[in-house]
Design a protein around this motif. Structure first.
Motif, PDB file in Angstrom:
ATOM      1  N   THR A 510       0.820  -1.223   0.000  1.00  0.00           N
ATOM      2  CA  THR A 510       0.000   0.000   0.000  1.00  0.00           C
ATOM      3  C   THR A 510       0.847   1.263   0.000  1.00  0.00           C
ATOM      4  N   SER A 513       5.529   2.932  -4.646  1.00  0.00           N
ATOM      5  CA  SER A 513       5.602   4.170  -5.436  1.00  0.00           C
ATOM      6  C   SER A 513       4.678   4.109  -6.648  1.00  0.00           C
ATOM      7  N   VAL A 515       1.115   3.590  -8.298  1.00  0.00           N
ATOM      8  CA  VAL A 515      -0.292   3.678  -7.898  1.00  0.00           C
ATOM      9  C   VAL A 515      -1.041   2.400  -8.262  1.00  0.00           C
ATOM     10  N   ARG A 518      -0.547   0.073  -5.393  1.00  0.00           N
ATOM     11  CA  ARG A 518      -1.348   0.528  -4.241  1.00  0.00           C
ATOM     12  C   ARG A 518      -2.830   0.215  -4.455  1.00  0.00           C
ATOM     13  N   ARG A 519      -3.292   0.348  -5.700  1.00  0.00           N
ATOM     14  CA  ARG A 519      -4.689   0.016  -6.010  1.00  0.00           C
ATOM     15  C   ARG A 519      -4.994  -1.434  -5.688  1.00  0.00           C
ATOM     16  N   GLU A 761      -3.856   7.710   2.635  1.00  0.00           N
ATOM     17  CA  GLU A 761      -2.967   8.365   1.661  1.00  0.00           C
ATOM     18  C   GLU A 761      -3.392   8.050   0.233  1.00  0.00           C
ATOM     19  N   ILE A 762      -3.867   6.842  -0.004  1.00  0.00           N
ATOM     20  CA  ILE A 762      -4.318   6.466  -1.350  1.00  0.00           C
ATOM     21  C   ILE A 762      -5.512   7.328  -1.772  1.00  0.00           C
ATOM     22  N   LYS A 764      -5.714  10.306  -1.429  1.00  0.00           N
ATOM     23  CA  LYS A 764      -5.168  11.575  -1.920  1.00  0.00           C
ATOM     24  C   LYS A 764      -4.508  11.433  -3.295  1.00  0.00           C
ATOM     25  N   SER A 765      -4.492  10.203  -3.848  1.00  0.00           N
ATOM     26  CA  SER A 765      -3.749   9.957  -5.085  1.00  0.00           C
ATOM     27  C   SER A 765      -4.364  10.633  -6.298  1.00  0.00           C
ATOM     28  N   ALA A 770      -7.762   3.677  -7.852  1.00  0.00           N
ATOM     29  CA  ALA A 770      -7.135   3.318  -6.581  1.00  0.00           C
ATOM     30  C   ALA A 770      -7.961   3.821  -5.403  1.00  0.00           C
ATOM     31  N   GLN A 771      -8.597   4.975  -5.576  1.00  0.00           N
ATOM     32  CA  GLN A 771      -9.382   5.556  -4.480  1.00  0.00           C
ATOM     33  C   GLN A 771     -10.596   4.695  -4.137  1.00  0.00           C
TER      34      GLN A 771
END
Length: 823
Positions: A510, A513, A515, A518-519, A761-762, A764-765, A770-771
């Motif tokens: 998560t 670097s 995205v 992280r998604r 934090e995700i 805020k991507s 991803a959100q």
């Protein structure tokens, strides 16, 4: 043949005798005779070489007289024009003498030296030997010569050497760029053609792309696009195509007016037209370039790069598509990229190995885009790729790119139906045992990213394999491995194993670097922390906010004020709410309905924990009632003993299940009611207690009390509604939650291992893809009280509030659902 061998032997002996006699006239005459006899006679050349002519001619190159050396070089330029003979020449030590010959002050000698080097430079081993002998410096000097014939041969030699990618930077370092650009304006027939050919080759090197433009090369090259000499057009367009691969050159190329010239050339269906179409394609990465190209109907011209039967042209087109596709994953040019999928697939299916190799490579890059994934599937790309991967004798690198592309497609939901077919699952199962470790890894990743595919493999083995791949330095591998873990976590039979063995790895992902990684990590956490499978309502009563539906499906309303239990008297320490007069939870405005199978009553299961004995109110006790006070799925008779339901499918009468709850030991007890197919069964503490051939068919509305508020049930917690019938084993498992890890275990684990801050934090991507899973994971976590506190402290409340007005409906919905739990 015998006559050729005999004649060749005599000719070689004549040269040897002349050299031994030191008669210049005899040497020249013998060498001229060799040149005359060898021209166009392959049989004679072969015989001469077998009679050691190359060694003799190399000896002549070392003579002191320029005329002898020049004549020997002239003969060699005819004889050494083959890979085998040029290799013999190199082995005989002829390269250095011919380079030194180029430094002669005699023009004719320079000419023969340049011509021989041009011949030798056609072959790889000779090119390297020429480079090592500093031939490039001599050729640059000759390219600046006054004599145009010398210039021409020198540029031809440089052009032949520029074919070798390993030599392209060496050529520039030797100072060849400025002479080459100058000679683009040469009036000598063929010199400009050789110069632009060399420039186009040199522009393949990324370092040279910048240098050529800095030296003002664009002006010369674009001028050739408009030249009346049509032989210049192809390599001029090829040079623009290669230069356009450097993004900073894109706008500079447009400002020269090159796009208009390229469009004009692309309308002509020839080699130059195909090269111009490829150049237009490469220029599309700049928004203004793309706008101008599309405005002038350039897309149709771009697509013609594959509309040829010429294999060499198709090889060039496939290579250009491969270069273009490298930037595709992050590019904005959706219209052009999607239009290319069909042409690229046609090249994947082509019979030529070079064509389909480059096309598969291009498709692998395109398949990293979700829009391309759908388009590939729509255009039958899965079948084409599998058939190509199964081609007999195919290179491992091509098979790997095919499987890698299919693995990328497995990340797209729209592809799952096609990829899950037995044939394709068997294909991946077969490849996971490949001796090529990369192919095996990609096949396993494909299996991991296909829901239910793990049924055909060892899920635990796949799980640990994906955990290992998360340490890869390749972001794409990390993304697919994390996505595979997310898919495994979505499957009931292995989710617990994923949470126990892979949670730390997933949380680490998560903060990647990338995205995309992280998604997938957020998606994995959302699947791990989601409600038990199939729940449509889950009221834990673990906080003062009694209306929280932890299934994340409903927004219940509260009537009255159900009270929390004091201290740690609740189940799991703090779960429980006391329903007194006027207290109730209303699930949904018009009632919560569940469907049954066609023509059958609804099927459902309700489970709940309650404290016995119930308060002796002298009234009925209603745990669950239908909308508007009609019927009741779970009630206790006013005699404070009999438990049952109202059969609203018939006359609405009370049906006793033969359970006397007054005999239950004081404390918490588990109740489960299973209804379906006109049968209702009650379970207490995991054991079946009664069953009858009728059921309540109404919807679900009021929990903890009747609609009127005068039949409070007492103290309850962990109230669940499933839209299907649970089997006895499932009910026993839920009953064991009283003593085994509580249902919130994974929410607690995610919180304690630091998973909440990176999810915030995700948010805020700025990337909706991803959100959405991050908001969904936070929504699940927010059903656990300590997590709610941490989410708010990390700024999650503010971020989610800012997303409720998102133009992406799914993101706005997930943000709102999470806010319901936090506010």
């Amino acid at each position: 043949m015998g006559q050729s061998v005999s004649a060749a032997k005599d000719l070689v002996n004549d040269v040897k005798s002349a050299v031994d006699s030191e008669s210049l006239e005899a040497i020249i005459e013998a060498l001229k005779k060799i040149t005359s006899v060898a021209a166009g006679n392959d049989e004679m050349i072969d015989a001469l070489v077998r009679n050691k002519l190359i060694e003799v001619l190399v000896a002549c190159l070392k003579q002191s007289q320029d005329v002898t050396r020049a004549e020997a070089a002239k003969a060699l330029s005819i004889i050494a024009d083959s890979p085998k003979i040029s290799t013999v020449f190199v082995q005989c030590g002829g390269i250095y003498p011919v380079v030194m010959l180029g430094l002669s002050t005699e023009i004719s000698t320079q000419l023969q030296s340049a011509r021989l080097m041009a011949t030798l430079a056609r072959y790889k081993e000779s090119r390297k030997a020429l480079r090592d002998a500093q031939a490039l410096n001599a050729l640059v000097i000759m390219a600046l010569a006054i004599k145009t014939d010398v210039q021409h041969e020198a540029v031809r030699a440089i052009g032949n050497m520029s074919i070798d990618s390993e030599l392209q930077s060496d050529i520039i370092d030797a100072g060849a760029l400025r002479p080459l650009l100058t000679l683009l304006s040469s009036k000598h027939p063929g010199t400009a053609r050789q110069a632009i050919r060399a420039i186009a080759n040199l522009a393949e090197d990324i370092n040279n792309q910048k240098k050529i433009v800095q030296e003002g090369g664009l002006i010369y090259i674009v001028r050739l696009l408009r030249s009346k000499d049509t032989d210049l057009h192809r390599d001029a367009a090829r040079a623009i195509c290669n230069l356009a691969r450097l993004m900073e050159n894109q706008s500079k190329i447009r400002l020269t007016g090159a796009i208009t010239a390229l469009i004009d050339l692309a309308k002509i269906r020839n080699d130059a037209g195909i090269a111009s179409s490829a150049a237009l394609l490469q220029l599309c990465y700049h928004d203004l370039n793309q706008e101008e190209i599309l405005k002038n109907k350039g897309l149709e011209l771009i697509l013609q790069i594959v509309k040829t039967n010429d294999v060499d042209q198709l090889r060039s087109s496939a290579t250009n598509l491969s270069y273009f596709a490298q930037e595709a994953p992050s590019a904005k040019q959706q219209q052009i990229i999607l239009a290319l999928i069909g042409p690229v697939l046609s090249l994947v299916a082509h019979r030529d190995p070079i064509v389909y190799k480059m096309a598969v490579r291009a498709l692998s890059h395109f398949s990293l885009r979700s829009d391309c994934q759908r388009e590939i599937v729509l255009q039958n790309g899965v079948t084409i790729l599998v058939e190509r991967a199964r081609t007999a004798g195919i290179e491992d690198i091509v098979k790997l790119e095919c499987v890698r592309t299919l693995t990328n497609l497995a990340l797209c939901l729209e592809t799952h139906d096609q990829l899950r077919s037995t044939n394709y699952i068997d294909f991946f199962l077969e490849l996971q045992h490949s001796t090529n470790s990369d192919i095996s890894a990609e096949a396993r990743l494909a299996l991991g990213n296909l829901p239910n595919a793990v049924e055909s493999a060892d899920p635990t083995d796949l799980l640990m394999f994906f955990v290992t791949l998360c340490d890869s330095s390749d972001v794409h591998i990390q993304c697919k491995a994390t996505g595979a873990l997310a898919n495994l976590a979505a499957q009931h039979q292995i989710r617990d194993t994923v949470a126990i063995k892979a949670l730390d790895v997933i949380i680490n992902m998560t903060v990647s670097s990338a995205v995309s990684v992280r998604r997938e990590a957020a998606r994995a956490l959302a699947n791990i922390t989601r409600q038990p499978d199939g729940l449509i309502c889950w009221l834990k009563f673990d906080s003062p906010l009694a209306s929280v539906d932890s299934s994340c499906n409903l927004y219940p309303a509260v009537s009255g004020n159900p009270q929390r239990l004091p201290g740690k008297k609740g189940l799991h320490g703090n779960w429980g709410a006391m329903f007194a007069s006027s207290d109730a939870i209303f699930l949904q405005k018009d009632g919560l309905s569940v469907a049954g199978k066609k023509g059958q009553p609804p099927e459902w299961t309700v489970t709940v924990w309650f404290i016995a004995p119930l308060p002796n109110t002298g009234r009925w006790h209603t745990l669950l009632q239908s909308c508007h006070g009609v019927g009741g799925q779970i009630v206790v008779h006013s005699n404070q003993k009999e438990m049952g339901f109202f059969d609203d499918s018939k006359d609405g009468s009370f049906v006793s299940m033969g359970i006397d709850i007054s005999k239950l030991q004081p404390g918490w007890h588990h109740l489960a009611v299973v209804a379906g197919k006109s049968r209702t069964t009650f379970y207490v503490d995991g054991e079946r207690k009664g069953s009858t051939g009728s059921q309540c068919v109404g919807d679900f509305f009021s929990v903890g009390n009747c609609v009127d508020g005068n039949e409070p049930f007492g103290t309850i917690c962990d109230f669940r509604i499933y839209p299907h019938c649970l089997d006895p084993a499932d009910i026993k498992t839920i009953f064991r939650y009283k003593t085994e890890p509580l249902p919130d275990l994974y929410c607690r684990m995610v919180m304690e291992r630091g998973g909440v801050p990176p999810l915030v934090e995700i948010l805020k991507s700025g990337v909706a893809g991803a959100q959405i899973p991050a908001a969904r994971a936070l929504c699940c976590l927010a059903t656990f009280v300590p997590c709610r506190v941490q989410i708010i402290r990390c700024g999650g409340l503010v971020e989610l509030a800012g997303l409720v007005n998102s133009p992406v409906p799914e993101l706005a919905r997930e943000a709102m659902r999470a806010l319901v739990f936090l506010c």
